[in-house]
Design an enzyme around this catalytic site. Structure first.
Site, PDB file in Angstrom:
ATOM      1  N   HIS A   1      -3.321   6.434  -3.450  1.00  0.00           N
ATOM      2  CA  HIS A   1      -1.972   6.717  -2.964  1.00  0.00           C
ATOM      3  C   HIS A   1      -1.995   7.557  -1.686  1.00  0.00           C
ATOM      4  O   HIS A   1      -2.868   8.411  -1.492  1.00  0.00           O
ATOM      5  CB  HIS A   1      -1.170   7.484  -4.022  1.00  0.00           C
ATOM      6  CG  HIS A   1      -0.623   6.605  -5.106  1.00  0.00           C
ATOM      7  ND1 HIS A   1       0.205   5.537  -4.852  1.00  0.00           N
ATOM      8  CD2 HIS A   1      -0.772   6.659  -6.460  1.00  0.00           C
ATOM      9  CE1 HIS A   1       0.550   4.964  -6.000  1.00  0.00           C
ATOM     10  NE2 HIS A   1      -0.040   5.620  -6.991  1.00  0.00           N
TER      11      HIS A   1
ATOM     12  N   CYS B   1      -0.854   4.066   1.512  1.00  0.00           N
ATOM     13  CA  CYS B   1       0.429   4.002   2.205  1.00  0.00           C
ATOM     14  C   CYS B   1       0.510   5.075   3.285  1.00  0.00           C
ATOM     15  O   CYS B   1      -0.103   6.138   3.173  1.00  0.00           O
ATOM     16  CB  CYS B   1       1.566   4.185   1.210  1.00  0.00           C
ATOM     17  SG  CYS B   1       1.728   2.807   0.070  1.00  0.00           S
TER      18      CYS B   1
END
Length: 316
Positions: free
Chosen positions: A90, A142
Site C-alpha cells: 500500500h 498507489c
C-alpha cells in the site's frame, strides 16, 4: 558508468494478512523479482534481502526494519555498485504543512505497522550514494509517482492521459490518509489530525525524518544537484496501482505494474533503458485495460541508461 562491482537488493512485499487492508499479490511480486534479479541481472541470492509479512516471517516489514535493511545496504555501497529496492504494498498521500505549500500532499509507503516511509526518507538515502553508484527504486504502490523527493520527472503525469477506470478484478493498493490517521489514533489516543504527532509518539526515532525535522531546521533536500536515484513508479502521484485478485486471474495474484514489468522483460531480449521499461510497461497496462500510468524520475543520463546497468550479453 561502469558495470557495478556489487549488486545489492532489498525486496519488500506487504499483503497485510487478516486486516481490513489485505492484499493478495505483493509477496508474489517480490518472490518473482528475486528470481529475475538472479537469472537475468547478475545478482547473488546472498546479496538480496527479502522482507515480507507472510505467516512465520522472522523479520516483518515494519517501517524500522525496512529502513534498517536499506541503511545497511547503503553502508556497503562503493562507487560502481548497483543498488535496487522493490516495494509492493500500500501507498498513501499525506498532507504537508510547508510554508508556501498549504495544500501540498507528499507520497509515502505503508509498512505493515503503518510507520510510514516518506519521499523525504528516500531522498536522504539517495543523497548518501557515492559518485558512480546507482540506486533504483521500483515501487508497485498507489501514489508512488514522486516517491524520491525532488527527483527529476522524465515520464510523468503529463506524458499521457487516459480516462479509463480500474478493472473490477483488482483492488487499489492504497490506504486513505483518513484510515491511517484513524488506525494510529486508536493506538495513541491523542486527539489530533497531525499524523506526525501520532507517528512520533508510537515510533520515536524510527518515525520518518519528515516528522523529526524541527520547523526551523533546514531541509537537507532543498538544494540538489544531479544524482543517481532512479524511481520507476507503478502509477502517477494521483493514481492507484492495482493488486490482481487470484479468483479473477486463474489463481495467480500479482501487482499489475510488477506483472507488466515482468512481461516487458520476457518479450524483449537484450538490454532495455529505464525509459523503455516504463514506456513498455505503460503499453502493457493500457492493453490490459488498467487506468494507471507508470512514471520515471531520474537524471537525463539515467533515463537512457540500461535498467539496473544490465551486464552485456545477459539477454532476457
Amino acid at each position: 558508468m561502469e558495470n557495478g562491482n556489487k549488486r545489492l537488493a532489498v525486496l519488500v512485499g506487504c499483503n497485510y494478512p487478516n486486516t481490513p487492508h489485505e492484499l493478495n499479490g505483493c509477496i508474489n511480486d517480490v518472490l518473482a523479482m528475486r528470481d529475475v534479479l538472479v537469472k537475468h541481472f547478475g545478482f547473488d541470492h546472498n546479496h538480496i534481502e527479502l522482507l515480507t509479512d507472510a505467516p512465520g516471517s522472522l523479520v516483518m516489514p515494519t517501517g524500522a526494519n525496512i529502513k534498517k535493511a536499506l541503511d545497511q545496504m547503503l553502508k556497503k555501497v562503493e562507487p560502481g555498485d548497483v543498488l535496487f529496492f522493490q516495494y509492493s504494498g500500500h501507498g498513501t498521500k499525506i498532507p504537508t504543512a510547508k510554508p508556501g505549500h498549504p495544500f501540498r500532499q507528499d507520497e509515502a509507503i505503508v509498512p505493515c505497522d503503518f510507520n510510514l516511509i516518506t519521499d523525504v526518507d528516500f531522498r536522504q538515502l539517495v543523497n548518501r550514494l557515492p559518485k558512480g553508484a546507482s540506486f533504483t527504486i521500483l515501487s508497485d504502490s498507489c501514489h508512488s509517482g514522486g516517491l524520491i523527493d525532488k527527483e527529476k520527472e522524465q515520464i510523468g503525469p503529463f506524458s499521457v492521459t487516459n480516462d479509463g477506470t480500474l478493472q473490477q478484478s483488482c483492488s487499489p493498493k492504497t490506504i486513505p490518509f483518513e484510515s491511517i490517521l484513524q488506525h494510529l489514533t486508536s493506538q495513541t489516543s491523542i486527539n489530533t489530525s497531525d499524523i506526525g504527532t501520532h507517528l512520533l509518539e508510537l515510533f520515536g526515532a524510527d518515525a520518518s525524518h519528515k516528522f523529526n525535522l524541527h520547523p526551523h531546521e533546514p531541509d537537507s533536500s532543498e538544494s540538489l544537484k544531479t544524482d543517481e536515484g532512479i524511481l520507476l513508479s507503478g502509477c502517477q502521484a494521483n493514481e492507484t496501482s492495482a493488486d490482481m485478485n487470484p479468483m479473477m486471474t486463474g489463481g495467480k495474484a500479482y501487482g499489475a505494474f510488477s506483472n507488466a514489468v515482468q512481461m516487458v522483460w520476457k518479450d524483449h531480449l537484450g538490454s532495455l533503458s529505464n525509459k523503455e521499461v516504463v514506456l513498455l510497461a505503460r503499453k502493457s497496462l493500457e492493453a490490459g485495460g488498467f487506468a494507471q500510468h507508470p512514471c520515471l524520475y531520474c537524471s537525463d543520463e539515467n533515463a537512457d541508461a540500461p535498467f539496473l546497468w544490465q551486464p552485456q550479453g545477459s539477454g532476457l
